[in-house]
Motif scaffolding. Structure first.
Motif, PDB file in Angstrom:
ATOM      1  N   GLU A  63      52.586 132.345  67.373  1.00 45.74           N
ATOM      2  CA  GLU A  63      53.116 131.931  68.686  1.00 45.74           C
ATOM      3  C   GLU A  63      52.078 131.131  69.458  1.00 45.74           C
ATOM      4  O   GLU A  63      52.365 130.098  70.069  1.00 45.74           O
ATOM      5  CB  GLU A  63      53.517 133.174  69.474  1.00 45.74           C
ATOM      6  CG  GLU A  63      53.809 132.886  70.889  1.00 45.74           C
ATOM      7  CD  GLU A  63      55.310 132.908  71.191  1.00 45.74           C
ATOM      8  OE1 GLU A  63      55.621 132.364  72.219  1.00 45.74           O
ATOM      9  OE2 GLU A  63      56.117 133.431  70.424  1.00 45.74           O
ATOM     10  N   ALA A  64      50.827 131.588  69.401  1.00 43.22           N
ATOM     11  CA  ALA A  64      49.740 130.887  70.090  1.00 43.22           C
ATOM     12  C   ALA A  64      49.495 129.517  69.439  1.00 43.22           C
ATOM     13  O   ALA A  64      49.186 128.540  70.132  1.00 43.22           O
ATOM     14  CB  ALA A  64      48.477 131.722  70.055  1.00 43.22           C
ATOM     15  N   TYR A 105      45.641 141.642  69.275  1.00 39.97           N
ATOM     16  CA  TYR A 105      46.199 140.287  69.216  1.00 39.97           C
ATOM     17  C   TYR A 105      45.672 139.545  67.994  1.00 39.97           C
ATOM     18  O   TYR A 105      46.407 138.873  67.271  1.00 39.97           O
ATOM     19  CB  TYR A 105      45.829 139.550  70.500  1.00 39.97           C
ATOM     20  CG  TYR A 105      46.073 138.054  70.479  1.00 39.97           C
ATOM     21  CD1 TYR A 105      47.325 137.533  70.791  1.00 39.97           C
ATOM     22  CD2 TYR A 105      45.050 137.179  70.150  1.00 39.97           C
ATOM     23  CE1 TYR A 105      47.544 136.158  70.765  1.00 39.97           C
ATOM     24  CE2 TYR A 105      45.246 135.813  70.121  1.00 39.97           C
ATOM     25  CZ  TYR A 105      46.502 135.300  70.434  1.00 39.97           C
ATOM     26  OH  TYR A 105      46.714 133.946  70.412  1.00 39.97           O
ATOM     27  N   ALA A 139      51.833 137.011  66.791  1.00 40.22           N
ATOM     28  CA  ALA A 139      51.228 136.557  68.046  1.00 40.22           C
ATOM     29  C   ALA A 139      50.344 135.334  67.804  1.00 40.22           C
ATOM     30  O   ALA A 139      50.329 134.389  68.608  1.00 40.22           O
ATOM     31  CB  ALA A 139      50.411 137.683  68.664  1.00 40.22           C
ATOM     32  N   GLU A 168      42.975 123.755  67.388  1.00 39.64           N
ATOM     33  CA  GLU A 168      43.168 125.163  67.748  1.00 39.64           C
ATOM     34  C   GLU A 168      44.368 125.742  67.004  1.00 39.64           C
ATOM     35  O   GLU A 168      44.316 126.873  66.499  1.00 39.64           O
ATOM     36  CB  GLU A 168      43.361 125.296  69.259  1.00 39.64           C
ATOM     37  CG  GLU A 168      43.568 126.731  69.723  1.00 39.64           C
ATOM     38  CD  GLU A 168      43.825 126.822  71.221  1.00 39.64           C
ATOM     39  OE1 GLU A 168      44.323 127.871  71.663  1.00 39.64           O
ATOM     40  OE2 GLU A 168      43.538 125.836  71.942  1.00 39.64           O
ATOM     41  N   GLN A 202      52.058 127.124  70.700  1.00 39.14           N
ATOM     42  CA  GLN A 202      51.724 126.709  72.068  1.00 39.14           C
ATOM     43  C   GLN A 202      50.594 125.682  72.055  1.00 39.14           C
ATOM     44  O   GLN A 202      50.600 124.726  72.844  1.00 39.14           O
ATOM     45  CB  GLN A 202      51.338 127.934  72.894  1.00 39.14           C
ATOM     46  CG  GLN A 202      52.492 128.889  73.160  1.00 39.14           C
ATOM     47  CD  GLN A 202      52.055 130.169  73.847  1.00 39.14           C
ATOM     48  OE1 GLN A 202      50.875 130.360  74.165  1.00 39.14           O
ATOM     49  NE2 GLN A 202      53.005 131.079  74.080  1.00 39.14           N
ATOM     50  N   ALA A 203      49.619 125.870  71.169  1.00 36.27           N
ATOM     51  CA  ALA A 203      48.510 124.915  71.065  1.00 36.27           C
ATOM     52  C   ALA A 203      49.018 123.541  70.602  1.00 36.27           C
ATOM     53  O   ALA A 203      48.550 122.510  71.084  1.00 36.27           O
ATOM     54  CB  ALA A 203      47.454 125.445  70.094  1.00 36.27           C
ATOM     55  N   LEU A 244      44.383 128.925  64.395  1.00 35.51           N
ATOM     56  CA  LEU A 244      45.200 130.117  64.636  1.00 35.51           C
ATOM     57  C   LEU A 244      46.113 130.424  63.449  1.00 35.51           C
ATOM     58  O   LEU A 244      46.279 131.589  63.068  1.00 35.51           O
ATOM     59  CB  LEU A 244      46.015 129.942  65.920  1.00 35.51           C
ATOM     60  CG  LEU A 244      45.201 129.998  67.212  1.00 35.51           C
ATOM     61  CD1 LEU A 244      45.994 129.444  68.385  1.00 35.51           C
ATOM     62  CD2 LEU A 244      44.748 131.444  67.500  1.00 35.51           C
TER      63      LEU A 244
END
Length: 340
Positions: A25-26, A16, A22, A38, A29-30, A42
């Motif tokens: 994508e994270a 990951y 990925a 965050e 979302q953060a 990322l």
């Protein structure tokens, strides 16, 4: 079994951490979870894994731009635009960041590239016309604003921007033609009739100009510009008594309207109402104390009243202010947009 599961989890986490998609994508979302620090970490991690990964570069640039961290955004948007040169948004946002930092030429270069990718983007055309004008690239502003009018014939603001851009470029016949189109398209618009009247007088069609200004005043009695220009035209043609009425109306609509007070003082001087002229000129200076023209007119009034000392003082002050601010009485000169 537990050991195998732990190893699998570590392996999954490791994979990951090496997957830029990925990580992006994270990061998204953060952002949605309102964890901006965050998200930033990322995206940076995704870029460290894959330095040419466009989604991470663009989204981190967008992230900084949305937080008004324009200097931070620029390097990432530059790299995004280099990697994906046909991406409109990268060039557009890069221009927006440069513009926010006051780097107008750099903004225009980025936007010119964006416009090449989306030549019918009216919003961009209008933004560019304004920025060209700020940089005194008046011919470019006129051409750009004209394109916006042709693309949005039902937007009155597009016409007004194009009229002003052509006026700044000294292209008065074209400004008049666009103003005529505006009146035809928006016959109930006071602004359209005012613009048409203003440019009719620019090409010497004074009586037609007066009629258009009358229509504008009839449509909106609170609009200060039509009575000012109407009164100023009358004043220039020696119709001082009539001029005073309209110039006072303009000032009633906007008390800090310095050009109207200057024009009113000229009409009052034409009527030899010296004391009233002095009052208006002093009011003009109250609103704009560094404008040289009221002092120059005051010197003429005091000379007519036989007060040579006051006349000389006002003239000297006018010359001093003009040296300090030559743009106050001189036309701004246009220039060509640099090739590089």
């Amino acid at each position: 079994m537990l050991r195998i599961a732990a190893i699998a989890a570590l392996l999954s986490a490791s994979l990951y951490a090496q997957d830029p998609a990925a990580l992006c994508e994270a990061a998204q979302q953060a952002v949605h979870a309102q964890r901006p620090e965050e998200a930033e970490r990322l995206w940076r991690q995704a870029i460290s894994v894959s330095p040419r990964y466009f989604p991470a570069l663009f989204n981190l640039g967008l992230f900084y731009e949305s937080r008004q961290q324009f200097s931070d955004a620029i390097p990432f948007l530059v790299r995004a635009a280099e990697i994906s040169p046909r991406d409109f948004n990268s060039h557009y946002l890069l221009g927006a960041c440069y513009q926010a930092l006051g780097h107008g030429d750099d903004a225009l270069r980025a936007w010119r590239t964006a416009l090449g990718l989306n030549p019918k983007n009216v919003r961009l055309l209008q933004v560019m016309a304004v920025e060209y004008t700020k940089g005194r690239y008046f011919q470019d502003a006129a051409e750009t604003a004209r394109r916006a009018v042709d693309l949005t014939p039902d937007d009155p603001n597009a016409y007004y921007l194009a009229i002003k851009s052509h006026q700044d470029a000294g292209r008065y016949p074209e400004a008049l033609e666009i103003a005529a189109r505006a009146v035809s398209r928006f016959p109930e618009s006071a602004r359209a009739h005012f613009e048409y009247g203003f440019h009719l007088q620019k090409v010497g069609r004074v009586e037609e100009a007066l009629r258009e200004l009358e229509r504008s005043m009839a449509l909106d009695a609170s609009y200060e510009e039509p009575p000012f220009f109407y009164g100023d035209l009358l004043q220039q043609h020696g119709r001082y008594e009539e001029a005073v009425v309209f110039l006072r109306r303009a000032i009633a609509n906007r008390t800090d309207y310095v050009p109207a007070r200057v024009a009113l003082s000229k009409a009052l001087m034409g009527l030899k109402k010296w004391e009233e002229a002095i009052l208006e000129l002093n009011e003009a200076l109250r609103f704009d104390p560094r404008h040289p023209q009221p002092h120059l007119l005051l010197s003429q009034v005091y000379f007519r009243l036989g007060d040579e000392q006051r006349a000389r003082q006002e003239k000297d002050l006018s010359l001093k202010l003009r040296r300090e601010n030559p743009a106050a009485l001189e036309a701004v000169q246009g220039r060509n947009f640099p090739a590089r």
